[in-house]
Structures are given as structure tokens and as C-alpha cells.
Design an enzyme around this catalytic site. Structure first.
Site: not given
Ligand SMILES: Cc1cc2nc3c(=O)[nH]c(=O)nc-3n(C[C@H](O)[C@H](O)[C@H](O)COP(=O)(O)OP(=O)(O)OC[C@H]3O[C@@H](n4cnc5c(N)ncnc54)[C@H](O)[C@@H]3O)c2cc1C
Length: 409
Positions: A11-12, A81, A171, A303, A320-321
Site C-alpha cells: 500500500a505505497g 507477504v 533531501e 520500485d 513515485a511519479q
Molecule cells: C526520502 C525519499 C525521497 C523521495 N523523493 C521522491 C520524489 O521527490 N519524487 C519521486 O517521484 N520519488 C521520490 N522518491 C522515490 C519514491 O518514494 C519511490 O519510488 C516510491 O515510493 C515507490 O513506490 P512503490 O509503490 O513502488 O513503493 P512504496 O511507496 O515504497 O510502498 C511499498 C509498500 O509495500 C509495503 N510492503 C513492503 N514489503 C511488504 C511485505 N513483504 N508485505 C506487505 N507489505 C509490504 C510497504 O510497507 C509499503 O507500504 C523518494 C524516496 C525517498 C526514500
């Protein structure tokens, strides 16, 4: 006839947006939607550098999942998971046994990548999630208060090394140097005794920005006390500091430090490779509709995915974008599949990139070529953050959790 089961893992940014988009696009009888996440909250990963430095309370960055998703339409399971049995259409959970799916969306995010650097995993802290950033904040405060309780003062306890000069590292540095004056006052410490050192292997920081913006960032951070060690590799991390050196040189220098924060790289969630997916740095090379080759009912986004940019032949940066735009694409494609229609290709629309340098300061490029720096970039950063909350949960969520004071904290 039973409804098709859509299972979303994580739930990211990617998982939350897929879930809310599916509830908007599908009718109640079209599918049964389940979201699994290890915590009962969603957090803003892109804000984590702020609570890590202590400039924002952790609770500002997170929200209960049930307050954002429509729980009449989505079953939320709080669990971890453990593995994905992709040949059996099952996911294994830590506490809840196995769960079946017809369509699977994997959005389990990133982990810190240590590249095998000795001692890093054991001795460095990382900006990964809510719990890891609480630890960083408390660790720095602990070192500051320890300092006063020593008979013979060890100034190195007040040294903070940040490994990596990419987005996250920079940052974090920006927030940290903003927090230091207050922290020093709180712990009766002379600011001059605190060192903040950035160690970056490449000749410069923030490779995604041009020279002018990078020079601005370096100047601004140096003026607040950051010491940059560019073109310098972090070769080892010990309990009491780091060993650094130039590439291709055996000469090394030891920097004693009370805190080491590693931001030098990330990889996809290990669950994927442990489940037998073919990965490169933990990420699955997905097809142009974000499905896993050979598994027509499995999407990987955010990611955990390597999505090729057809113009460059290289993967898009994991941001994130990208995760958010991929979520929209997956929700549309699942609807197509449910209707027996062909899927669409994922197309990334780059809306720009803005990196914060701490309160009221940032650099960025938006709409292709408009460069911003200083307050205008900082305001743009908040607009981007607020826009995400608006897309996710409408005006209500934006008002509750957004950064509404565009000029202040
Ligand atoms: C400090 C920082 C600043 C950033 N700034 C930017 C920015 O300005 N612009 C930008 O575009 N990107 C930025 N990023 C990158 C961006 O945050 C990531 O690319 C983004 O979060 C990826 O989204 P996601 O949905 O793949 O994963 P995430 O947002 O990381 O979510 C993953 C989710 O899965 C859950 N999870 C993980 N493992 C398990 C498991 N085994 N079982 C159940 N749940 C699990 C986690 O708890 C989480 O809720 C930044 C990253 C960081 C760390």
C-alpha cells in the site's frame, strides 16, 4: 458465478493508487478487490527524509489505509507477504496462510541496497520506512545526549556521515542542516562541533539535474555546513565510523562518526527474487503493459519493476511519479482484461523533478525545461505533494494531510 479476485500487494504509491483507481473504474459486481500491506497505514515515502531529520512528526507522513480506501469495496488485510506462488495463483502471508487471486498487482516497493560494502548492513541506518526513520532521528538525539554524559568528550559522536548524494541523501542533508541549530540548542552543544559529511562516489551529486542546479544545491548546503567528499567511495562502515577512499586507490581514510546514514542505492523488494521471479537488482523486467513475461495475470509496478523507456532503451528511474502513473495504467488494463479487450502500453509522462534542500529551498525542472531554484522550487515541491494527496483521496485528504502552508512548514 464468483467474481474475479484482484489482489494488490503493498500500500505505497503504486498499490494505493491502483486500489483507488480500480474502485472508481470497476462496478461492484465486476471483481472482488483485496489489498495486503504489512502496516495498517500508508505513508508518504517521498517525505521520509523529514521525520528522519526530525523536522516533521512521523504522523504527518502517514494515514490509516481504511481512511483512504473504500472499505465497502475493498477487503484490506494487514499482513506481510512472504512469497508469491505465481504458478499456482497464490500468495503466502506471514500470519494469514495463503490467498488466491485471478489478477495480481505487485507493488511491494524498495529496500536499501548495500552493494556488499563491508559493515554497511550492520552499522549504517537507512531511510526505508516509518520505523527506520524514527530510528535515525532517535539515534542522532541519543548520540547528542550521550556526548554530555562522557567524562572525556568524544567529538566524533557529533559527526553524521551521509553515504550517497542522490535524491534521498541530498533531501535528508537539507533537512538535517536545518534541524541542527535547534538540536544544538536543545542539547547545549556548540554547532561548530557538529560535522555533517556527505560521501559520494560519483564526481558530483544529483545526476538527474544540470550543472547549474547542482552547483546551486552544493553551494546552499555548504553554506549550512555540509562537507562534500565527492568522487569518494564509502569502502567500509564500522561501529564508530566509515572508511573512505578514492576509486582505484588503496589509500584510505577513516572518518569517526556517531551516525552513518546510507542512502547510496535501492533495489526491489526481496520477496520477488525469493519467489522465483527473474530480477535485476530485485526488479522484474516487465512487458510494455507492465505484465510479467509468461504470466498474463501478474503486473509488477513501482520500485519492484524495471520498465523500459523505448526512447533510451534504459529503464525509467524508479520514482513515485512513475509508480503513480503505472497504477493508473494497471487499473485500466485490468478493466480491459475483465472485458476481454487488449491491454494498453504504459506511457510515462514526465511532469518534472524537484529535490528539496530543506525548508524554503529546492531545485527542480518542470514541464520539460523550466528550471526552478530557491523558494519557487520549494513551493512547487509542496504543490506536487498536495497533488498526490488530492489524486489519492480528494480534497478531504489533501486538507487533512497536505502541506497547505506553501511558504512555511
Ligand atoms: C526520502 C525519499 C525521497 C523521495 N523523493 C521522491 C520524489 O521527490 N519524487 C519521486 O517521484 N520519488 C521520490 N522518491 C522515490 C519514491 O518514494 C519511490 O519510488 C516510491 O515510493 C515507490 O513506490 P512503490 O509503490 O513502488 O513503493 P512504496 O511507496 O515504497 O510502498 C511499498 C509498500 O509495500 C509495503 N510492503 C513492503 N514489503 C511488504 C511485505 N513483504 N508485505 C506487505 N507489505 C509490504 C510497504 O510497507 C509499503 O507500504 C523518494 C524516496 C525517498 C526514500
Amino acid at each position: 458465478m464468483s467474481k474475479p479476485r484482484i489482489l494488490i500487494l503493498g500500500a505505497g504509491y503504486g498499490g494505493m493508487m491502483t486500489t483507488t483507481q480500480l474502485t472508481k473504474r470497476l462496478g461492484v459486481n465486476d471483481a472482488q478487490i483485496t489489498l495486503v500491506n504489512k502496516h495498517n497505514y500508508h505513508y508518504q515515502t517521498t517525505w521520509l527524509h523529514e521525520p528522519a531529520a526530525g523536522t516533521l512528526p512521523v504522523d504527518r507522513t502517514r494515514m490509516l489505509i481504511k481512511d483512504v480506501i473504500n472499505t465497502n469495496r475493498v477487503e484490506f488485510i494487514q499482513d506481510t507477504v512472504v512469497s508469491i506462488k505465481k504458478d499456482e495463483n497464490k500468495v503466502v502471508l506471514k500470519n494469514g496462510g495463503e490467498i488466491d487471486y485471478d489478477y495480481l498487482v505487485i507493488a511491494l516497493g524498495f529496500e536499501s541496497e548495500t552493494f556488499g560494502i563491508k559493515g554497511l548492513k550492520e552499522n549504517a541506518l537507512a531511510i526505508e520506512d516509518v520505523n527506520s526513520v524514527r530510528l535515525i532521528r532517535e539515534h542522532i538525539e541519543y548520540q547528542f545526549s550521550r556526548y554530555h554524559n562522557m567524562e572525556e568528550k568524544d567529538d566524533s559522536l557529533l559527526t553524521i556521515v551521509v553515504g550517497g548524494g542522490g535524491f534521498t541523501g541530498v533531501e535528508f542533508l537539507g533537512e538535517l542542516v536545518n534541524r541542527l541549530p535547534e538540536l544544538c540548542r536543545e542539547y547545549d552543544i556548540d554547532r561548530e562541533k557538529v560535522r555533517v559529511i556527505n560521501v559520494e562516489g560519483a564526481p558530483t551529486i544529483l545526476p538527474m539535474f544540470d550543472k547549474e542546479l547542482v552547483e546551486y544545491a552544493i553551494r546552499r548546503l555548504e553554506s549550512k555546513g555540509v562537507e562534500f567528499r565527492l568522487g569518494t567511495l564509502l569502502k567500509e562502515c564500522k561501529e564508530d565510523g566509515v572508511v573512505v577512499g578514492k576509486p582505484n586507490s588503496d589509500e584510505v581514510e577513516e572518518i569517526k562518526a556517531g551516525t552513518v546514514v546510507w542512502t547510496g542505492g535501492v533495489r526491489g523488494n526481496r520477496v520477488l527474487e525469493e519467489s522465483g521471479f527473474e530480477v535485476a537488482r530485485g526488479r522484474v523486467n516487465v512487458g510494455d503493459d507492465l505484465r510479467v513475461p509468461g504470466y498474463d495475470n501478474v503486473f509488477v509496478i513501482g520500485d519492484c519493476a524495471n520498465v523500459m523507456n523505448p526512447e533510451t532503451g534504459r529503464p525509467y528511474p524508479t520514482t513515485a511519479q512513475n509508480a503513480i502513473q503505472q497504477a493508473y495504467s494497471v487499473a485500466r488494463n485490468i478493466k480491459h482484461l475483465l472485458r476481454g479487450e487488449p491491454t494498453e502500453k504504459y506511457v510515462f509522462h514526465n511532469k518534472g523533478t524537484v529535490a528539496s534542500l530543506g525548508h524554503g529551498d529546492a531545485i527542480g525542472v518542470i514541464f520539460g525545461n523550466i528550471k526552478l531554484k530557491g523558494m519557487s522550487a520549494a513551493i512547487m515541491k509542496k504543490i506536487i505533494d498536495n497533488r498526490y494527496l488530492f489524486l489519492l483521496g480528494g480534497i478531504g485528504l489533501m486538507l487533512r494531510k497536505g502541506k497547505l502552508n506553501l511558504f512555511g512548514k
